[in-house]
Write an enzyme that holds these catalytic residues in place. Sequence first.
Site, PDB file in Angstrom:
ATOM      1  N   LYS A 186       0.840  -1.199   0.000  1.00 36.77           N
ATOM      2  CA  LYS A 186       0.000   0.000   0.000  1.00 36.77           C
ATOM      3  C   LYS A 186       0.873   1.247   0.000  1.00 36.77           C
ATOM      4  O   LYS A 186       1.541   1.536   0.983  1.00 36.77           O
ATOM      5  CB  LYS A 186      -0.915   0.052   1.223  1.00 36.77           C
ATOM      6  CG  LYS A 186      -1.932   1.195   1.103  1.00 36.77           C
ATOM      7  CD  LYS A 186      -2.617   1.551   2.398  1.00 36.77           C
ATOM      8  CE  LYS A 186      -1.873   2.545   3.237  1.00 36.77           C
ATOM      9  NZ  LYS A 186      -1.723   3.885   2.638  1.00 36.77           N
ATOM     10  N   THR A 240       6.343   6.710  14.230  1.00 37.23           N
ATOM     11  CA  THR A 240       6.442   5.855  15.412  1.00 37.23           C
ATOM     12  C   THR A 240       5.057   5.602  16.013  1.00 37.23           C
ATOM     13  O   THR A 240       4.762   4.494  16.462  1.00 37.23           O
ATOM     14  CB  THR A 240       7.398   6.480  16.436  1.00 37.23           C
ATOM     15  OG1 THR A 240       8.738   6.402  15.897  1.00 37.23           O
ATOM     16  CG2 THR A 240       7.376   5.741  17.758  1.00 37.23           C
ATOM     17  N   GLY A 243       3.439   2.987  13.976  1.00 36.62           N
ATOM     18  CA  GLY A 243       4.202   1.753  14.175  1.00 36.62           C
ATOM     19  C   GLY A 243       3.815   1.053  15.467  1.00 36.62           C
ATOM     20  O   GLY A 243       3.657  -0.184  15.505  1.00 36.62           O
ATOM     21  N   GLU A 260      10.158   0.435  10.428  1.00 34.83           N
ATOM     22  CA  GLU A 260      11.158   1.485  10.231  1.00 34.83           C
ATOM     23  C   GLU A 260      10.436   2.789  10.513  1.00 34.83           C
ATOM     24  O   GLU A 260       9.599   3.220   9.731  1.00 34.83           O
ATOM     25  CB  GLU A 260      11.711   1.409   8.801  1.00 34.83           C
ATOM     26  CG  GLU A 260      13.081   2.023   8.676  1.00 34.83           C
ATOM     27  CD  GLU A 260      13.012   3.493   8.368  1.00 34.83           C
ATOM     28  OE1 GLU A 260      12.930   4.277   9.337  1.00 34.83           O
ATOM     29  OE2 GLU A 260      13.014   3.847   7.192  1.00 34.83           O
ATOM     30  N   CYS A 294      13.238  10.201   7.547  1.00 33.50           N
ATOM     31  CA  CYS A 294      13.185   9.707   8.922  1.00 33.50           C
ATOM     32  C   CYS A 294      14.545   9.777   9.599  1.00 33.50           C
ATOM     33  O   CYS A 294      14.635   9.950  10.804  1.00 33.50           O
ATOM     34  CB  CYS A 294      12.653   8.276   8.937  1.00 33.50           C
ATOM     35  SG  CYS A 294      13.409   7.253   7.672  1.00 33.50           S
ATOM     36  N   GLU A 391      10.059  14.487  16.378  1.00 33.02           N
ATOM     37  CA  GLU A 391      10.381  14.459  14.952  1.00 33.02           C
ATOM     38  C   GLU A 391       9.544  15.511  14.243  1.00 33.02           C
ATOM     39  O   GLU A 391       8.331  15.556  14.391  1.00 33.02           O
ATOM     40  CB  GLU A 391      10.064  13.074  14.387  1.00 33.02           C
ATOM     41  CG  GLU A 391      10.412  12.966  12.920  1.00 33.02           C
ATOM     42  CD  GLU A 391      10.239  11.558  12.372  1.00 33.02           C
ATOM     43  OE1 GLU A 391       9.209  10.944  12.664  1.00 33.02           O
ATOM     44  OE2 GLU A 391      11.145  11.094  11.665  1.00 33.02           O
TER      45      GLU A 391
END
Lengths: 480, 288
Positions: A186, A240, A243, A260, A294, A391
């Site tokens: 995807k 994150t 994730g 990742e 990233c 981030e």
Amino acid sequence: MPDMKVFEYAPAPESRDIARLKPTYGVFVDGQFRPGRGEPVKSINPATEEALAEIQEADASDVNDAVSAARRAYDSGWSKLAGTQRAKYLYRIARVIQERSRELAVLETLDNGKPIRESRDVDVPTAAAHFFDYAGWADKLAYAGFGPNPHPVGVAAQVIPWNFPLLMAAWKIAPALAAGNTVVLKPAETTPLTAMTLAEIIAECELPPGVVNILPGGPSVGQSLVDHPGVDKIAFTGSTAVGKQIQKSVAASGKRLSLELGGKAANIVFDDAPLDQAVEGIVNGIFFNQGHVCCAGSRLLVQESIADVFISALKDRLQTLRLGDPMDKNTDIGAINSAAQLGRIRVLADAGEAEGGQRWSPDCPLPERGFWFPPTIFTDVGPASRIAREEIFGPVLSVLTFRTPQEAVDKANNTPYGLSAGIWTDKGSRILWMANKLRAGVVWANTFNRFDPTSPFGGYTESGFGREGGRHGLEAYLDV
Amino acid sequence: MSDRLDVRKTYKLYIAGAFPRSESGRSYPVSGAGDTVLAHAAQASRKDVRDAVSAARKAFGGWSGATAYNRAQVLYRVAEMMEGRREQFIAEVLAGDGGTRDAAATVVDAAIDRWVWYAGWADKYAQIAGGANPVAGPYFNFSVPEPSGVVGIVAPQQDSLLGLISVIAPALTTGNTVVVLAATDRPLAAITLSEVLATADLPGGVVNVLTGYVAELAPWLASHRDVNCLDLTGVAAADRVPLAVAAADSVKRVHSPGERAGIGLDEPGLARLAAFVEIKTVWHPLGV
């Protein structure tokens, strides 16, 4: 050097016709191109806000079809096909990507907003290189160090981000196929176009139907895919926060997982570093791809004794960066990928100011249409402030200082992330000492943001687990 | 016939190189194979878990920074110390796990040999798992495995000694530090092993052993943000989900092995060494 006379560049735009845009794109399932059953959306050019094409996105029933097709392809042949044959399919894909590289680069830049120089010189050639490199593994798996008879895992669900759309597809698909798995991929909702062209290439290379299935769609499609009981392995690149959700949703289910995720890399400059090179490295570290990376070096740690000189040199260099039309071959900084991402960058940058950071950007007019954010530096940043910890995924650099190597290590490691780090010094023993102490999956010394198919990439702690690239990258797709 | 009374052992926890009782003051009776009460083991608490994690974190820098050769010698030293107490361990396994004396001896010998096997890996694994990467550019590029950090382990519940050693030794070999929850019903061999660890030059805090109820303690270990990895070998498959969910909040590496768990008499393979390492890749330009 602002008072120096600067030669103006003549415009050098790429032609949009080269992208061979189609009015509509659907899903690629079981070797067939057809409209998805989800809501159609427009994919827009973030540099102009014009609609590029209509995307007939997937829905949960398309996910079902794709996983079933991948399972059939896995059972009926791909997993049993001789490695030498799988290798040849992958070599074919690599070669066609090379042949169609200009088309892919222009399409990537239109859809993503990144400068054509980057899509042309980094994204597309590295994507081809990944297929070429992993092609050679397909018939050598028994020598990869995971036992004499390694097996594929099964059907791999792969969910990728918008920052390197084609390259991330290559990072995911190439090792999966080399190891004998089949794939449902995807792409990100804002950048599906190069993935759909890759589907064309895969069809053109005559891969058996169902070996690769590509489903453009939003987060709900990703969730259906991850949760699908027919999936054996999940590979995710993205934030994150997402994730962690995925890790929870597959917890102890027996599905294999590699993640990742985000980063907040320190790029550390010592007083003996070659300053001009270090300035270039810092600029590349945070402004490459508008900071949508990233592993971006979003925290500059500069030794206190050279901080003033270094920051001044950095500001001089930023004055010469060219922000604007991503299709122009001289452009350094392109468009922010989406309005939503621009909003997130603005919120964090405003928080940086509110928390006492000194904000600076070069004198840099922004185009009137599209999504833009100027290259920005924050000085006087406290280590606990949001722009030093979170981030930002944009062209915003936070500057902190240190006195001793140990202090640099402590500050660099003071983050829940651990994806990458940079070191700039002329002293070899210090490089190796620092590289040893930094808790990050990739350490660039006197360079930054280098990628290669043979070089494992991935994070420590909350930057995820598993590696992509090289021999190590096979492990995620082998039952070892 | 001597009328001397034997001196019985108090089984306590092993945290930061010391043998404290549970801070909670609790203990629980441990019965042997024949339902006789063998001892009262310390019943560790949430606070003991946190103390153990902080000890493991503190010990991580030193243990992960030790040379691989040094780690190899320390792990081999554990085998030496166990060999000297072989009879004691056989008696302990027999009392705790039941079975025959021969079976207990087989298990103890395998447990000792497992330390020797993993000790040998300490200075070899990096060469197997790392190496130079031939990148397409003027750079020197290499990858090395590094320890993930603090590993929280639920030890196998049915095998008080070989199972325990099979889960802690590989984590230590690559430089991690460990907090291990011993088998709830068979914790005594774990404490005797701790006495061996304490005298084998293993720095305090590198291994921390908690006895008590796994069901009470494991959730705190799984959710602790300073624990990097979670090994669920000793948790029944049906009970793993909530622990693995809690572990996801800090993106822990969760080892949830199936049948090939590497805890039996067969050679364990590399899976347990690979489970708790991070591959670090370093780039440097070439130039003159």
